[in-house]
Design a protein around this motif. Structure first.
Motif, mmCIF file in Angstrom:
data_model
loop_
_atom_site.group_PDB
_atom_site.id
_atom_site.type_symbol
_atom_site.label_atom_id
_atom_site.label_comp_id
_atom_site.label_asym_id
_atom_site.label_seq_id
_atom_site.Cartn_x
_atom_site.Cartn_y
_atom_site.Cartn_z
ATOM 1 N N SER A 141 16.431 111.028 87.643
ATOM 2 C CA SER A 141 15.501 110.592 88.697
ATOM 3 C C SER A 141 14.046 110.469 88.246
ATOM 4 O O SER A 141 13.216 109.940 88.978
ATOM 5 C CB SER A 141 15.581 111.539 89.901
ATOM 6 N N ARG A 142 13.711 110.964 87.050
ATOM 7 C CA ARG A 142 12.339 110.800 86.573
ATOM 8 C C ARG A 142 12.229 109.756 85.464
ATOM 9 O O ARG A 142 11.179 109.162 85.282
ATOM 10 C CB ARG A 142 11.769 112.140 86.089
ATOM 11 N N GLN A 143 13.319 109.530 84.754
ATOM 12 C CA GLN A 143 13.272 108.530 83.682
ATOM 13 C C GLN A 143 13.190 107.105 84.214
ATOM 14 O O GLN A 143 12.927 106.166 83.463
ATOM 15 C CB GLN A 143 14.490 108.693 82.756
ATOM 16 N N TYR A 154 10.848 106.143 85.975
ATOM 17 C CA TYR A 154 9.418 105.835 86.080
ATOM 18 C C TYR A 154 8.777 105.543 84.723
ATOM 19 O O TYR A 154 8.952 106.317 83.767
ATOM 20 C CB TYR A 154 8.681 106.998 86.764
ATOM 21 N N PHE A 186 6.143 108.019 82.111
ATOM 22 C CA PHE A 186 6.562 109.427 82.072
ATOM 23 C C PHE A 186 7.677 109.531 81.031
ATOM 24 O O PHE A 186 8.855 109.423 81.346
ATOM 25 C CB PHE A 186 7.024 109.898 83.452
ATOM 26 N N THR A 242 9.897 113.811 80.260
ATOM 27 C CA THR A 242 11.194 113.589 80.916
ATOM 28 C C THR A 242 12.324 113.493 79.882
ATOM 29 O O THR A 242 13.465 113.229 80.247
ATOM 30 C CB THR A 242 11.186 112.296 81.760
ATOM 31 N N PRO A 246 4.816 104.576 88.388
ATOM 32 C CA PRO A 246 4.664 105.955 88.877
ATOM 33 C C PRO A 246 4.139 106.058 90.312
ATOM 34 O O PRO A 246 4.334 107.080 90.964
ATOM 35 C CB PRO A 246 3.655 106.571 87.895
ATOM 36 N N THR A 304 20.884 114.208 87.230
ATOM 37 C CA THR A 304 20.528 114.118 88.648
ATOM 38 C C THR A 304 21.819 113.979 89.461
ATOM 39 O O THR A 304 22.388 112.893 89.571
ATOM 40 C CB THR A 304 19.569 112.935 88.910
ATOM 41 N N LEU A 324 4.373 112.716 91.007
ATOM 42 C CA LEU A 324 5.184 112.927 89.801
ATOM 43 C C LEU A 324 4.573 113.957 88.854
ATOM 44 O O LEU A 324 5.270 114.570 88.048
ATOM 45 C CB LEU A 324 5.375 111.601 89.052
ATOM 46 N N THR A 327 5.920 117.569 89.149
ATOM 47 C CA THR A 327 7.325 117.841 88.836
ATOM 48 C C THR A 327 7.406 118.733 87.592
ATOM 49 O O THR A 327 6.412 118.988 86.919
ATOM 50 C CB THR A 327 8.120 116.537 88.621
#
Length: 307
Positions: free
Chosen positions: A40-42, A44, A47, A51, A72, A106, A235, A238
């Motif tokens: 869920s963060r990759q 973006y 980042f 991540t 982001p 995730t 973000l 996190t």
């Protein structure tokens, strides 16, 4: 294989730092396949280090999808992710005879694909949320009981996030969220591989990866992100980024930032393990066994033979 309609899907899941990416790349090379990220963060852009995004070299080895697909400042919902992933899987099923690999930690992303969760496509409504939030959780839950009693059977009275979401969906669509949920599992076969390892060993892996991130220029990455987007960017609150942000603000030392990152990552990994352990369809492998690739490859070949 009996044709592209039964190409299937291979899932590689498990806690953070358990070695999913390395195993997935090795399998994708053997299968001549692709990797679909379930992180869920990759999704973006920018980042990267914090991540643990696959490196440029790794992405040149194997095509990776669902990485760097939004800015982001944007929000990618689970429904957005599900739609994009289902489209990609469908495309690959028509183009190739090798099953794509869905890889990540995730759990909700993986569940959305594997179980075909029905997700109401209602974008967050900041104004409506603000108005509702001012009423307080007790009143909101009472309102939800009036409009969607079924939903309250699954939502705890002290869960403001899900209460608010259920009311939001009701007021936007005019239909209870409980009527719009459910599952529609895909018709193709799915093999789910889970990676797990001893808690002590996982802590070592997490600590080692944290050191590697810092060596790779993580501090500079966070500094650049703060300068570009401001420290209030969600973000940046996190895992890992929050701790690095505290260090850059002078609130804690670099050593403290590292220790807190390892601690919080370990706690997060524990929650991931609990989530994945609840799904009996996942076949577990010890991430530290020397012949891991051989054993997983053997299982993958058995899966392919029945397609």
């Amino acid at each position: 294989m009996k044709g592209n309609q039964t190409v299937g899907l291979i899932v590689i899941c498990g806690a953070t730092a358990s070695g999913k990416s390395g195993l997935a790349i090795a399998l994708a090379q053997k299968l001549k396949s692709v990797i679909l990220s379930a992180d869920s963060r990759q999704v973006y852009r920018e980042f990267d280090i914090g991540t643990a995004k696959p490196t440029v070299a790794e992405r040149q080895l194997i095509p990776h999808y669902l990485i760097d697909i939004c800015n982001p400042t944007e929000t990618l919902t689970v429904a957005d992710y599900q739609q994009q992933t289902q489209t990609l899987i469908n495309d690959f099923h028509h183009k190739t005879s090798s099953p794509p690999l869905l890889v990540g930690g995730t759990g909700l992303y993986i569940k959305a694909i594997v179980q075909g969760m029905k997700i109401p496509r209602v974008a967050p409504q900041p104004e409506l949320r603000s108005q509702l939030s001012s009423l307080g959780q007790t009143q909101l839950y009472a309102m939800l009981q009036q409009v969607d009693l079924t939903a309250t059977e699954k939502i705890h009275p002290n869960d403001p996030v899900r209460t608010l979401r259920a009311l939001e969906v009701f007021y936007v669509t005019g239909r209870p969220i409980s009527e719009q949920q459910g599952e529609n599992p895909p018709a193709y076969p799915i093999l789910q591989i889970g990676l797990d390892c001893d808690r002590t060993q996982l802590t070592k892996r997490i600590a080692q990866r944290t050191e590697q991130m810092i060596a790779a220029g993580w501090e500079a990455e966070v500094k650049t992100l703060i300068e570009k987007y401001g420290s209030e960017l969600p973000l940046l609150d996190t895992l890992g980024y929050r701790e690095m942000k505290q260090y850059l603000a002078g609130d804690i030392s670099l050593n403290q930032a590292k220790e807190l990152t390892v601690l919080h990552t370990r706690q997060f990994a524990k929650r991931q393990r609990t989530w994945f352990r609840a799904y009996p369809a996942i076949e577990w492998f010890d991430a530290d066994q020397p012949d891991l690739l051989k054993k997983v490859w053997q299982r993958v070949q058995e899966f392919i033979e029945i397609l």
